[in-house]
Write a protein that holds these residues in place. Sequence first.
Motif, PDB file in Angstrom:
ATOM      1  N   ALA A  36      31.039  47.952  33.930  1.00  0.00           N
ATOM      2  CA  ALA A  36      32.193  47.997  34.800  1.00  0.00           C
ATOM      3  C   ALA A  36      32.012  47.752  35.985  1.00  0.00           C
ATOM      4  O   ALA A  36      32.571  47.009  36.892  1.00  0.00           O
ATOM      5  N   LEU A  37      30.717  48.151  36.674  1.00  0.00           N
ATOM      6  CA  LEU A  37      30.346  48.299  38.057  1.00  0.00           C
ATOM      7  C   LEU A  37      29.862  46.695  38.385  1.00  0.00           C
ATOM      8  O   LEU A  37      30.254  46.395  39.359  1.00  0.00           O
ATOM      9  N   ARG A  39      30.745  44.170  36.978  1.00  0.00           N
ATOM     10  CA  ARG A  39      32.182  43.301  37.079  1.00  0.00           C
ATOM     11  C   ARG A  39      33.027  43.585  38.149  1.00  0.00           C
ATOM     12  O   ARG A  39      33.452  42.650  39.048  1.00  0.00           O
ATOM     13  N   LYS A  40      32.948  44.705  38.507  1.00  0.00           N
ATOM     14  CA  LYS A  40      33.697  45.195  39.762  1.00  0.00           C
ATOM     15  C   LYS A  40      33.127  44.717  41.157  1.00  0.00           C
ATOM     16  O   LYS A  40      33.646  44.209  42.108  1.00  0.00           O
ATOM     17  N   TYR A  41      31.947  44.871  41.322  1.00  0.00           N
ATOM     18  CA  TYR A  41      30.783  44.442  42.413  1.00  0.00           C
ATOM     19  C   TYR A  41      29.878  43.426  42.176  1.00  0.00           C
ATOM     20  O   TYR A  41      28.640  43.769  42.125  1.00  0.00           O
ATOM     21  N   LYS A  95      37.650  55.300  39.065  1.00  0.00           N
ATOM     22  CA  LYS A  95      38.246  55.421  40.604  1.00  0.00           C
ATOM     23  C   LYS A  95      37.420  56.075  41.510  1.00  0.00           C
ATOM     24  O   LYS A  95      37.219  55.731  42.527  1.00  0.00           O
ATOM     25  N   TYR A  98      34.036  54.254  41.995  1.00  0.00           N
ATOM     26  CA  TYR A  98      34.509  53.068  43.016  1.00  0.00           C
ATOM     27  C   TYR A  98      34.535  53.787  44.290  1.00  0.00           C
ATOM     28  O   TYR A  98      33.992  52.977  45.219  1.00  0.00           O
ATOM     29  N   GLU A 102      32.503  52.550  47.472  1.00  0.00           N
ATOM     30  CA  GLU A 102      32.690  51.882  48.720  1.00  0.00           C
ATOM     31  C   GLU A 102      32.548  52.533  50.018  1.00  0.00           C
ATOM     32  O   GLU A 102      32.569  51.908  51.053  1.00  0.00           O
ATOM     33  N   PRO A 108      35.153  45.312  46.083  1.00  0.00           N
ATOM     34  CA  PRO A 108      35.388  44.730  45.004  1.00  0.00           C
ATOM     35  C   PRO A 108      35.638  43.085  44.973  1.00  0.00           C
ATOM     36  O   PRO A 108      35.879  42.507  46.252  1.00  0.00           O
ATOM     37  N   SER A 109      35.408  42.399  43.934  1.00  0.00           N
ATOM     38  CA  SER A 109      35.371  40.999  44.094  1.00  0.00           C
ATOM     39  C   SER A 109      36.704  40.494  44.115  1.00  0.00           C
ATOM     40  O   SER A 109      37.706  41.398  43.770  1.00  0.00           O
ATOM     41  N   GLU A 112      38.904  40.914  41.210  1.00  0.00           N
ATOM     42  CA  GLU A 112      39.473  42.226  40.538  1.00  0.00           C
ATOM     43  C   GLU A 112      41.080  42.387  41.091  1.00  0.00           C
ATOM     44  O   GLU A 112      41.801  42.851  40.099  1.00  0.00           O
ATOM     45  N   LYS A 115      43.388  40.555  38.583  1.00  0.00           N
ATOM     46  CA  LYS A 115      43.339  41.101  37.147  1.00  0.00           C
ATOM     47  C   LYS A 115      44.607  42.032  37.014  1.00  0.00           C
ATOM     48  O   LYS A 115      44.943  41.986  35.967  1.00  0.00           O
TER      49      LYS A 115
END
Length: 117
Positions: A36-37, A39-41, A95, A98, A102, A108-109, A112, A115
């Motif tokens: 998950a991380l 994908r997010k970053y 959350k 994240y 941050e 985030p990319s 994101e 989506k």
Amino acid sequence: MTFKPIEICVYGADIICPSCVQLPSSKETYEWLEAALRRKYPDQPFVMTYVDIFAPPADDEAKRKLAQTIVEEDWVYPVVVVEGNVVAEGNPRLKVIYAEMEKFGYRPSAHEGKKAE
């Protein structure tokens, strides 16, 4: 942006926590969280570490001490630690993790946001 990659540690055990019988194992949580991380970053480096609370690394005093505390005080595991700060115990919430990342400059990319639409 250049920043020091942070370390995210997942503390757990092969045995599922008695309070977490319906939840994934600590290892499964570690794998899910890492995916998950990433994908997010994407393209923002961070280090993921899994620490077995019953066999912590002998060469890392801080990890050994926290593992010992988790066992002795019957914490609900897995326990997620971001740069030394405990951010989740038991079933982690993305959350919260994240938000902690941050604080260290992770963003985030661009994909994101699309989506959610």
